[in-house]
Design an enzyme around this catalytic site. Structure first.
Site, PDB file in Angstrom:
ATOM      1  N   LYS A 236       0.833  -1.207   0.000  1.00  0.00           N
ATOM      2  CA  LYS A 236       0.000   0.000   0.000  1.00  0.00           C
ATOM      3  C   LYS A 236       0.869   1.259   0.000  1.00  0.00           C
ATOM      4  CE  LYS A 236      -3.602   2.697   0.452  1.00  0.00           C
ATOM      5  NZ  LYS A 236      -4.514   2.679   1.602  1.00  0.00           N
ATOM      6  N   LYS A 304      -0.600  12.574   5.227  1.00  0.00           N
ATOM      7  CA  LYS A 304      -0.339  11.437   6.118  1.00  0.00           C
ATOM      8  C   LYS A 304       0.418  10.322   5.402  1.00  0.00           C
ATOM      9  CE  LYS A 304      -3.798   8.654   6.773  1.00  0.00           C
ATOM     10  NZ  LYS A 304      -3.323   7.398   6.113  1.00  0.00           N
TER      11      LYS A 304
END
Length: 597
Positions: A236, A304
């Site tokens: 990811k 983030k």
């Protein structure tokens, strides 16, 4: 523009030196100025250019641009070819095997019911799992109960007696004997609620077998990644690195195109069908062209995610030049206050620095063509139902009219030109169905108009307390669709409906864009003389953005919902009612321009 750093398979498509030569003139024009494109910030492009120079300086200049990877191999002591030759396996096949032998799961604990979590948890409910949810935000728990879920009063209570617990856990908890599955997801809020996410799961075979049925219910694509708990997050992480870089470089390219004076919509169509395209480019640039930053994926998510990428790369001693610059661009956007907007809003960083607008100019539409493309009107006339509701309604309708235009269109309705408490008490004692108060506030500033309306409403409240069995509703009637005085008066309500209906004035709303009829054409309102009004001027033709503009950002465009002409004409009053009643607290804009009754 394309950055084909890894092109070809043993075939020299373009040498690094050729690439360096072709990029250098553009880079110099961007950085040092050339005519009208002086001082365009080109951070990501500059990093790519420096990498090409790096490859050339290491003696790879005559080789294919794909050999740049050799330089990185030397610098990092890694060999991509060797890594690619590692044991091969099929992640989807592993997933099917895990699902086939997965254990029965009846009760699931779900900690964290945010935008993604709520959609995932409610989809599990629809898939006939018993789900106990927990979130720190109490209204979300109420919504979850209404959706059929159970709630726990604490994380500990939520995790009690469940077969599977879905929550963000730290890896160190593995030592406590828990069967952990690392399962990052991709797909967004909509796909979360539909159970069509892409999930990259990793963990022990035992842990994966215990959770296989849950992972299957939530995903359309499920990949099992070997390497233990954490390997899924690694995959990811790489995906987010590329996604963030593609969005940032797409924004940079479109800003440069705008500065060059190119038609940005035509530029997008060209790149989309050329080698420089990417999925993110094709998905996010339309948001930039429409100046629509409704948060399908918030900009702060990439603050983030790219932050995680850069921290991890730092711990591994892997320099990430391009990803680091992209991270800084998203940080700049967040610092400017755009963090909760769509991640395509990173283009605003370039727009702010350069003064250019990437937004594609809205087209002028052929009126006849647009009208013919609409669905037929709702066949049932609701006017009789409206009359019945009005007769059964005991409330007095108090209309505050900002100029005499409104009072001239009604009859048998009394009009007050002053609003003392005594006058209002006298009027309310007569229990009228309706009366007007002429405020003459059209020419006042927003601040003065607000103060006046507050004064009138205050007197009305005092007067109503002096009259038995009286209740009332206040309506603000402005003389024009796009006036900021109305929006400036908005208080704390569950929802406000803006209904810009003015058929006789040739006002039409199409996909949230407000148009003004000019003979046979529909012109975006922001491009008309009305937008240049000295007192009530505006820039935005998009009504969502108009609300944000007129409230000076207090009500962001992303919190404005809309009801389309298709819903009005195909779903009718019941569909509109359902939509309104299911909204959370926000500004509600109704595109009811086409509604005839």
């Amino acid at each position: 523009m394309s950055f084909p750093l890894f092109v070809g398979d043993g075939v020299i498509l373009l040498s690094l030196q050729d690439f360096q030569k072709s990029y250098s003139p553009v880079f110099e024009r961007c950085c040092f100025g050339y005519g009208q494109i002086a001082y365009i910030s080109s951070s990501t492009f500059g990093c790519c250019h420096q990498q090409l120079i790096l490859g050339s300086s290491h003696g790879q200049g005559d080789d294919s641009d794909a050999t740049l990877v050799k330089v990185w191999g030397k610098l990092l002591g890694a060999n991509i070819q060797d890594a690619a030759s590692a044991e091969l396996y099929e992640p989807e096949q592993l997933a099917r095997q895990i699902i086939a032998k997965s254990t029965v799961v009846k009760r699931i604990g779900f900690i964290g019911l945010g935008a993604m979590g709520f959609g995932m948890a409610t989809h599990l409910l629809k898939s006939n799992f018993c789900v106990v949810g927990y979130d720190v935000y109490k209204p979300t728990l109420t919504r979850f109960v209404n959706a059929g879920g159970l709630i726990g009063n604490s994380p500990a209570e939520t995790s009690k007696d469940v077969d599977v617990l879905v929550v963000m856990l730290e890896r160190r908890l593995q030592s406590r004997g828990l069967k952990l599955v690392d399962a990052p997801v991709s797909g967004g809020v909509k796909r979360a609620s539909e159970g069509t996410l892409t999930i990259m799961a990793s963990g022990t075979d035992e842990a994966l077998t215990c959770t296989g049925s849950v992972l299957s219910a939530l995903s359309e694509k499920l990949y099992v990644i070997r390497g233990g708990c954490g390997a899924g997050s690694g995959v990811k992480m790489i995906n987010q690195l590329l996604a963030g870089v593609h969005i940032a470089s797409g924004a940079e390219a479109m800003a440069l195109g705008a500065r060059l004076g190119l038609n940005t919509r035509m530029l997008f169509d060209f790149v989309k069908n050329s080698g420089g395209t990417s999925w993110m480019f094709e998905n996010r640039v339309p948001h930039m062209l429409d100046n629509d930053y409704t948060p399908y994926s918030a900009l702060d998510i990439f603050v983030k995610d790219l932050g995680i990428v850069t921290r991890e790369s730092s711990s591994l001693k892997v320099p990430l030049h391009i990803a680091t610059v992209a991270h800084q661009l998203f940080l700049a956007g967040s610092a400017a206050g755009w963090g909760r907007q769509d991640d395509a809003g990173v283009v605003k960083v370039y727009e702010t620095l350069t003064g250019v607008k990437v937004e594609g100019k809205l087209p002028v539409l052929k009126k006849e063509v647009v009208l013919q493309s609409l669905p037929p009107e709702w066949p049932l006339d609701p006017i009789d139902d409206i009359h019945r509701l009005n007769q059964s309604n005991s409330k007095t309708l108090v209309v505050l009219d900002d100029d005499p235009t409104g009072t001239q269109t009604v009859h048998d309705i009394e009009v007050l030109t002053e609003w003392s408490v005594e006058s209002l008490v006298e009027k309310l004692r007569k229990k009228p169905k309706c009366f007007f108060i002429l405020t003459n506030s059209r020419s006042l500033s927003s601040e003065k108009a607000s103060a006046l309306i507050k004064d009138i409403c205050g007197n009305l409240s005092v007067a109503a307390k002096s009259v038995e069995n009286i209740d009332y509703t206040v309506v603000l009637r402005g003389d024009s669709t796009l006036r900021d005085a109305v929006v400036s008066l908005l208080g704390e309500m569950d929802a406000w409906i803006i209904c810009p209906f003015f058929l006789q004035g040739g006002r039409y709303t199409i996909k949230d864009i407000h148009y003004v009829a000019d003979s046979d054409w529909l012109v975006p309102a922001g491009d008309t003389e009305f937008a240049r009004d000295a007192s009530f001027g505006y820039k935005s033709s998009n009504l969502r953005e108009w609300v944000e503009e007129k409230t000076r950002g207090r009500i962001p465009a992303s919190s404005v919902s809309s009801i389309s002409i298709n819903l009005l004409r195909e779903g009718g009053p019941d569909a509109v009612c359902d939509t309104l009643c299911n909204l959370q607290k926000l500004m509600q804009q109704v595109n009811a321009t086409w509604l005839q009754n």
